[in-house]
Design an enzyme around this catalytic site. Structure first.
Site, PDB file in Angstrom:
ATOM      1  N   HIS A  88      62.567  57.083  38.234  1.00  0.00           N
ATOM      2  CA  HIS A  88      62.442  57.211  39.696  1.00  0.00           C
ATOM      3  C   HIS A  88      63.345  58.294  40.266  1.00  0.00           C
ATOM      4  O   HIS A  88      63.136  58.727  41.392  1.00  0.00           O
ATOM      5  CB  HIS A  88      62.802  55.882  40.392  1.00  0.00           C
ATOM      6  CG  HIS A  88      61.880  54.763  40.058  1.00  0.00           C
ATOM      7  ND1 HIS A  88      60.526  54.795  40.310  1.00  0.00           N
ATOM      8  CD2 HIS A  88      62.131  53.576  39.446  1.00  0.00           C
ATOM      9  CE1 HIS A  88      59.985  53.666  39.895  1.00  0.00           C
ATOM     10  NE2 HIS A  88      60.915  52.919  39.377  1.00  0.00           N
TER      11      HIS A  88
ATOM     12  N   ASP B 206      58.944  45.912  32.186  1.00  0.00           N
ATOM     13  CA  ASP B 206      58.653  45.039  33.341  1.00  0.00           C
ATOM     14  C   ASP B 206      57.136  44.895  33.505  1.00  0.00           C
ATOM     15  O   ASP B 206      56.675  44.208  34.398  1.00  0.00           O
ATOM     16  CB  ASP B 206      59.319  45.568  34.613  1.00  0.00           C
ATOM     17  CG  ASP B 206      59.235  47.082  34.749  1.00  0.00           C
ATOM     18  OD1 ASP B 206      59.986  47.629  35.577  1.00  0.00           O
ATOM     19  OD2 ASP B 206      58.411  47.710  34.055  1.00  0.00           O
TER      20      ASP B 206
ATOM     21  N   TYR C 237      63.053  43.163  33.315  1.00  0.00           N
ATOM     22  CA  TYR C 237      64.042  42.324  33.999  1.00  0.00           C
ATOM     23  C   TYR C 237      63.956  40.855  33.634  1.00  0.00           C
ATOM     24  O   TYR C 237      64.742  40.047  34.127  1.00  0.00           O
ATOM     25  CB  TYR C 237      63.918  42.535  35.512  1.00  0.00           C
ATOM     26  CG  TYR C 237      64.008  43.999  35.836  1.00  0.00           C
ATOM     27  CD1 TYR C 237      62.855  44.777  36.048  1.00  0.00           C
ATOM     28  CD2 TYR C 237      65.233  44.664  35.786  1.00  0.00           C
ATOM     29  CE1 TYR C 237      62.937  46.130  36.255  1.00  0.00           C
ATOM     30  CE2 TYR C 237      65.321  46.037  35.989  1.00  0.00           C
ATOM     31  CZ  TYR C 237      64.161  46.762  36.219  1.00  0.00           C
ATOM     32  OH  TYR C 237      64.229  48.119  36.392  1.00  0.00           O
TER      33      TYR C 237
HETATM   34  C1  LIG Z   1      63.246  51.488  36.240  1.00  0.00           C
HETATM   35  C2  LIG Z   1      62.385  50.639  37.163  1.00  0.00           C
HETATM   36  O1  LIG Z   1      61.087  51.252  37.310  1.00  0.00           O
HETATM   37  O2  LIG Z   1      62.125  49.389  36.571  1.00  0.00           O
HETATM   38  N1  LIG Z   1      63.027  50.488  38.456  1.00  0.00           N
HETATM   39  C3  LIG Z   1      62.383  49.587  39.390  1.00  0.00           C
HETATM   40  C4  LIG Z   1      63.040  49.639  40.770  1.00  0.00           C
HETATM   41  C5  LIG Z   1      62.435  48.610  41.726  1.00  0.00           C
HETATM   42  C6  LIG Z   1      63.022  48.690  43.108  1.00  0.00           C
HETATM   43  N2  LIG Z   1      62.380  47.786  44.024  1.00  0.00           N
HETATM   44 ZN   LIG Z   2      59.999  49.451  36.388  1.00  0.00          ZN
END
Ligand SMILES: CC(O)(O)NCCCCN
Ligand SMILES: [Zn+2]
Length: 664
Positions: free
Chosen positions: A135, A265, A305
């Protein structure tokens, strides 16, 4: 060659120092549970451990501005209040006195991985890093990311190793907008990302994350966005997108290096993704990429996560990188309507850029972009539902299955005068007739030798199905007789579902069945379009199997989806004499087929084609196929015939669908 593993506990030494619901899931334990799972399973010992290093300023500036780097450099000396203040200028990210150090290690780990792969020290590898990267933008941190690890690695690979074409596959459930912005006008880097989108209602809520962002200027066609407009996507949805969008484009792009934004994720149980794909799916996603770029694949951790599915997914990925047999992709079913809509939109948006998508259907009538506009206008508030609420729906899923390596990776049955290629083990089977064939002997089967050959084939198949043998290579004098003997009323207690892939023409196929015990896919120059048997799929290429473009299109768009849906317990790959298939294509096919039936692929070739034994053995041993030479464009008539065949078959075979028309 081995698999690199890059990890250092230093990258666990930063965390959220204040209250921020959006960032609380990004915890140091993500890295520790992943690494500990690799240690516990014995996988870390099988990898080549490579230490990380700090990326230099010059390397960070490959993807970031000086002012941004200078600003981040100040964070180690900031007070807590300054850190909070500094963080406010960015979205969904937090800073910490040690995060700059960790961000340099994360980026440096990706560079160490690229060096190890590009210098041939290892074949492939994975870097377990945090902070993630995809990101972060030229002058901004975002989404837990500080430096764009994979974007820096791609620029570095081009600059330092002269890589011409880099494929970046981003299977994280979020859109790596930082990567897209970095390369959207660059035709030497193909960025592919799927991401939870929900018609722009999901973070980061960007219009440019939709399927119609295809790249700009010279980069048009080299940015592929697959939006998931619903949660709950499953293994079938992921695999159908790989077969019908990513792989055709990736093979046509013909990369020299594959980088993976390996975010997990997108796995079941994750509070961010809320998808339902199980951790073993990453074994298949990894495998499907391992025959590109001569196997040069660098996976860099992004998100993930759920502290149960994350380590499981990491282990599945590493086990495949190490070359272990894949788990059967059980439980596949039809991709869902929303996935098919996205699939159709992406394919139609890219039809003009990729000859393999030229026959893609038009945008669906229920154009999903209008939904996006309508929904985006509704009150924003709904999108910011707290992460905890979403996490409430965490589901249960089974432990990924064991994937034991068979004692004999590949056995061979060769005539005396053919040397056994190194790495293969001669299969010694008893001389007496296989009990299952004794019946044939009674009703006076004529040809004794053929029976002995079939008998030894059956013995080898049995050893495969008990996992004493992985794959097999058999040379026989008369392939038609052997196929007749082996496949004619194939004993059901020998094998219950065999996928037969016949490369080249084969006259009488009267052992075909309609009961589903055998799925027979034939790729040749013979035109048999009038076939109506669901389990006999004749693919005809005007120029035959020597037409690499047509062949790969048939394999990716037809054979793979069929094989996933059929889920065979054995794969029988037959190369008939004079098929004309070239060795690199043949090795690609073997490499891809090893993803099925836990790697139990049995190759049948005729003795007078023994010149191909070497390349065949190399592929059966799991060595990566050489990159296909620049592919010619797909023959128009073949492309249309393939499309007609897919249309006809998709009512029976749901994984062949590429449009949402006709689905409930
Ligand atoms: C590295 C990532 O893509 O898992 N970061 C996700 C950030 C979510 C913020 N709401
Ligand atoms: Zn992500």
């Amino acid at each position: 060659m081995g698999t690199a593993l890059i990890y250092d506990e230093e990258m666990t030494k930063y965390k959220l120092l204040w209250v921020d619901p959006a960032c609380k899931i990004e915890v140091p334990e993500r890295l520790t549970v992943s690494y500990e799972a690799l240690v516990r399973s014995g996988l870390s010992d099988r990898c080549v451990s490579i230490p990380p290093r700090e990326a230099t300023d010059a390397e960070i500036l490959l993807a970031h501005s000086e002012e941004y780097l200078e600003a981040v450099k100040k964070t180690p000396y900031m007070t807590l209040e300054d850190l909070k203040e500094f963080t406010l200028q960015y979205g969904d990210v937090y800073f910490h006195p040690n995060i700059y150090h960790c961000a340099k290690l994360a980026a440096g780990s990706a560079l160490q991985l690229v060096d190890s792969v590009m210098t041939g020290k290892v074949r492939n590898g994975i870097a377990l890093v945090r902070p993630p990267g995809h990101h972060s933008m030229r002058s901004a941190a975002n989404g837990f990311c500080v430096f764009n690890n994979v974007a820096i690695a791609a620029q570095y690979a081009k600059q330092k190793h002269g890589v011409k074409r880099v494929l970046i596959v981003d299977w994280d459930i979020h859109h790596g907008q930082g990567v897209q912005y970095c390369f959207e006008d660059d035709p030497s880097v193909l960025y592919y990302s799927w991401h939870r989108y929900e018609h722009q209602k999901f973070w980061p809520n960007l219009r440019e994350s939709d399927y119609d962002s295809v790249g700009k200027g010279n980069g048009a066609g080299f940015n592929v966005n697959v939006p998931w407009n619903k949660v709950g996507m499953e293994n079938s949805d992921y695999l159908s997108i790989f077969c019908h969008v990513l792989l055709p484009v990736a093979y046509e792009f013909c990369p020299d290096l594959v980088l993976v934004c390996a975010g997990f994720d997108s796995a079941i149980g994750d509070p961010e993704g809320e998808m339902c794909a199980t951790p073993d799916i990453f074994a298949h996603l990894t495998h499907l990429l391992m025959n590109l770029a001569g196997g040069k694949l660098c996976a860099v951790l992004e998100g993930g996560y759920n502290l149960t599915s994350l380590p499981q997914s990491v282990c599945q990925t590493v086990q495949t990188l190490l070359g272990d047999p894949l788990p059967q992709p059980a439980g596949l079913r039809s991709p869902c309507k929303s996935a098919l809509e996205s699939l159709q939109c992406v394919r139609s948006a890219h039809r003009r850029y990729w000859s393999f998508l030229k026959h893609a259907a038009n945008q669906p009538s229920t154009d999903i972009s209008t939904k996006r506009i309508k929904l985006a206008n509704e009150e924003e508030g709904k999108t910011e539902m707290a992460v905890e609420e979403r996490a409430a729906e965490i589901k249960e899923w089974p432990e990924p299955p064991e994937r034991p390596s068979p004692p004999v990776r590949c056995a061979s049955l060769l005539p005396e005068d053919v040397a056994c290629p190194d790495g293969l083990k001669l299969f010694s089977s008893s001389k007496d007739l296989h009990p299952l064939l004794a019946s044939k002997l009674q009703n006076g089967a004529d040809d004794q030798d053929a029976l002995i050959t079939v008998s030894r084939l059956y013995a080898m198949i049995e050893k495969m199905l008990t996992n004493e043998i992985g794959s097999g290579l058999v040379l026989i004098s008369d392939i038609s007789a052997a196929m007749m003997g082996a496949l004619q009323d194939l004993p059901s207690d020998l094998v219950d579902r065999v996928l037969v892939v016949c490369v080249g023409k084969e006259k009488d196929l009267n052992y075909l069945t309609t009961d589903g015990k055998m799925l027979f896919v034939q790729i040749s120059d013979e035109d048999k379009e009038k076939e109506k048997n669901k389990y006999f799929i004749p693919v005809s290429l005007k120029k035959g199997c020597s037409d690499t473009a047509g062949f790969i299109q048939a394999v990716l768009g037809l054979l793979l989806p069929l094989a996933y849906e059929y889920d065979p317990t054995l794969v029988l790959l037959v190369r008939t004499p004079g098929s004309g298939v070239d060795d690199s294509m043949w090795q690609q096919l073997i490499g891809l087929l090893l993803g099925f039936a836990k790697g139990h692929t049995l190759v049948l070739m005729q003795t007078n084609e023994k010149v191909h034994v070497g390349p065949t053995a190399s592929a059966l041993l799991g060595r990566p196929a050489p990159p296909l030479l620049e592919l010619q464009t797909l023959d128009q008539e073949d492309g249309e015939a393939l499309e007609r065949l897919r249309e006809r078959l998709q009512t029976d075979w749901k994984m062949l669908q590429t449009t949402s028309e006709g689905t409930e």
